[in-house]
Design a protein around this motif. Sequence first.
Motif, PDB file in Angstrom:
ATOM      1  N   TRP A  10       0.855  -1.197   0.000  1.00  0.00           N
ATOM      2  CA  TRP A  10       0.000   0.000   0.000  1.00  0.00           C
ATOM      3  C   TRP A  10       0.887   1.241   0.000  1.00  0.00           C
ATOM      4  O   TRP A  10       2.077   1.170   0.272  1.00  0.00           O
ATOM      5  CB  TRP A  10      -0.899   0.000   1.240  1.00  0.00           C
ATOM      6  N   GLN A  11       0.289   2.363  -0.327  1.00  0.00           N
ATOM      7  CA  GLN A  11       0.988   3.647  -0.233  1.00  0.00           C
ATOM      8  C   GLN A  11       0.821   4.170   1.185  1.00  0.00           C
ATOM      9  O   GLN A  11      -0.288   4.205   1.715  1.00  0.00           O
ATOM     10  CB  GLN A  11       0.359   4.660  -1.202  1.00  0.00           C
ATOM     11  N   ASP A  14      -1.813   6.794   1.555  1.00  0.00           N
ATOM     12  CA  ASP A  14      -3.195   6.280   1.577  1.00  0.00           C
ATOM     13  C   ASP A  14      -3.526   5.753   2.964  1.00  0.00           C
ATOM     14  O   ASP A  14      -4.620   5.953   3.499  1.00  0.00           O
ATOM     15  CB  ASP A  14      -3.366   5.132   0.565  1.00  0.00           C
ATOM     16  N   ARG A  15      -2.536   5.046   3.543  1.00  0.00           N
ATOM     17  CA  ARG A  15      -2.757   4.456   4.862  1.00  0.00           C
ATOM     18  C   ARG A  15      -3.011   5.563   5.899  1.00  0.00           C
ATOM     19  O   ARG A  15      -3.941   5.480   6.713  1.00  0.00           O
ATOM     20  CB  ARG A  15      -1.519   3.630   5.261  1.00  0.00           C
ATOM     21  N   LEU A 126      -6.350  -1.455   4.412  1.00  0.00           N
ATOM     22  CA  LEU A 126      -5.168  -0.724   4.887  1.00  0.00           C
ATOM     23  C   LEU A 126      -4.959  -0.955   6.385  1.00  0.00           C
ATOM     24  O   LEU A 126      -5.902  -0.811   7.166  1.00  0.00           O
ATOM     25  CB  LEU A 126      -5.340   0.766   4.605  1.00  0.00           C
TER      26      LEU A 126
END
Lengths: 384, 125
Positions: A10-11, A14-15, A126
Amino acid sequence: MLNEQVLPPWQESDRLAALRSYRILDTPTEPVFDNLVRLAAMVCQTPMALITLIDDRRQWFKAEVGLGWRETPLDVSICAHAILQPGLLLVRDTTQDVRFNGNPLVMGEPHLRFYAGALLTSPGGLPLGTICVLDCVPRDLSAEQAFALTTLAEQVMAQLELRRAVAERDEVLATSRCTERRQALLVRELHHRVRNTLATVQALVGATARSASSIKEFNRSFSARIAALAKTHALLTEDYWQTVPLQEMLMNELQPFAERRRQRFKLEGPPLDLSADLAVPLSMALHELTANAARYGALSIRKGCVSVAWEVVTADGKRRLHLTWVEHNGPPVGEPSHNGFGLVLLQRVLPAQCDAQVHLEFDTAGLRFEISAPLIEHRHVPPH
Amino acid sequence: MNSHGNDAPLVLILEDEVLIGINLQDDLQDAGFRVAGPFTTCSAALEWLQTATPDTAILDAALRDGPCREIAQELGNRAVPFLIYSGYGPDQELLAAFHRITWIEKPVPPSALVQACQELLVSES
């Protein structure tokens, strides 16, 4: 020994955005979360348990038992490792694990030896943090305890989701309450404005009647005054902030005199929006000036011309409008024979209503009118 | 009856719409009253009240510098009867503060206001 760099799927931005969307960081303790960590410690029989959320530089504890802290820097966090893998991270003895045997919380106070953390995962997948149990002695989790911890993690997420839904609902409610308040205010203002406008119209009837010499003249002047007032109100209503561009106010009056081949009027000044308090009296004054010019002044003969110039002057931190109306090439001008409504408006109403200084001069070369009035900056209308 | 030794009763006008105020003044003067004002702010009216007392008053409820409460209070203290002439409906708080108050919602014919002033004076005398 390999220094394994696991790249998460994940980025991080974003998290972090997902984490912040719950608006939970730095909120006070809440019994529902406190009880979940107490239950985790009880079931896993550990002295410590936490709900920890991994922020960009720290881990922050929504609830804890046995530790006494609300946050730690990220570089000492065990949970920051836990969020890199799905499910449950179980570390039976931290001193035997290369990831943690150099950790200050393992080497020094509170000498953590055992760690088990179940991932808190957003519905979008996430990882936000963990619910974890800790001990100062090595130990293990039974399958039942591991199941319980994983289930508690799901309960924490359910609470977080609920909380977010409530926050979103509250936001929608607050917006709608704000709209309602605005609406109520506007209705009240409208009611007030209609009544005041009717009272103004009534005063116009009285004032026009006092200065008119015949029913016919009364009818003509009164209708024209009402029409001028209506045009200004139309401009006010069009604008959310209830202001009128000065240029448009002038054009409302002077446009009918525009000719293709000859300049009948000249407008010079910066774009300027006037609030109702100034716009309404000033537009009435401009109407009287125009009507007078059309009957006796520069607009009564073909070669006559009206120049209107304005500027905004700042004095003592306050903005003022300076406007000059000058007529050229009209018939010779003399003092008016009687004190008509136009004069009352220019010389009595404007100064008192707008806190303005006015100067009216019947120069033989052409009528000259000057006004200096403070601009009213405050807004009646609440923001969107 | 008034403090100026003139027979014509003196009416204070507090009205921030100058055109309305001037017209009221003309109508009252035509009906034989003397007029103090029209004042457009509470502070201007209060300043005038420091040295004089009217026989009656017509007050707009909401002025540019606030509600007319203080003026109403001052007139009440001096037992001067007054009426409120407002674009807003009656303010219950203000009504409660004075046991008897005439509240007229804008607009009414000038003759109605003149008559209301005359009635206030009759009921006081």
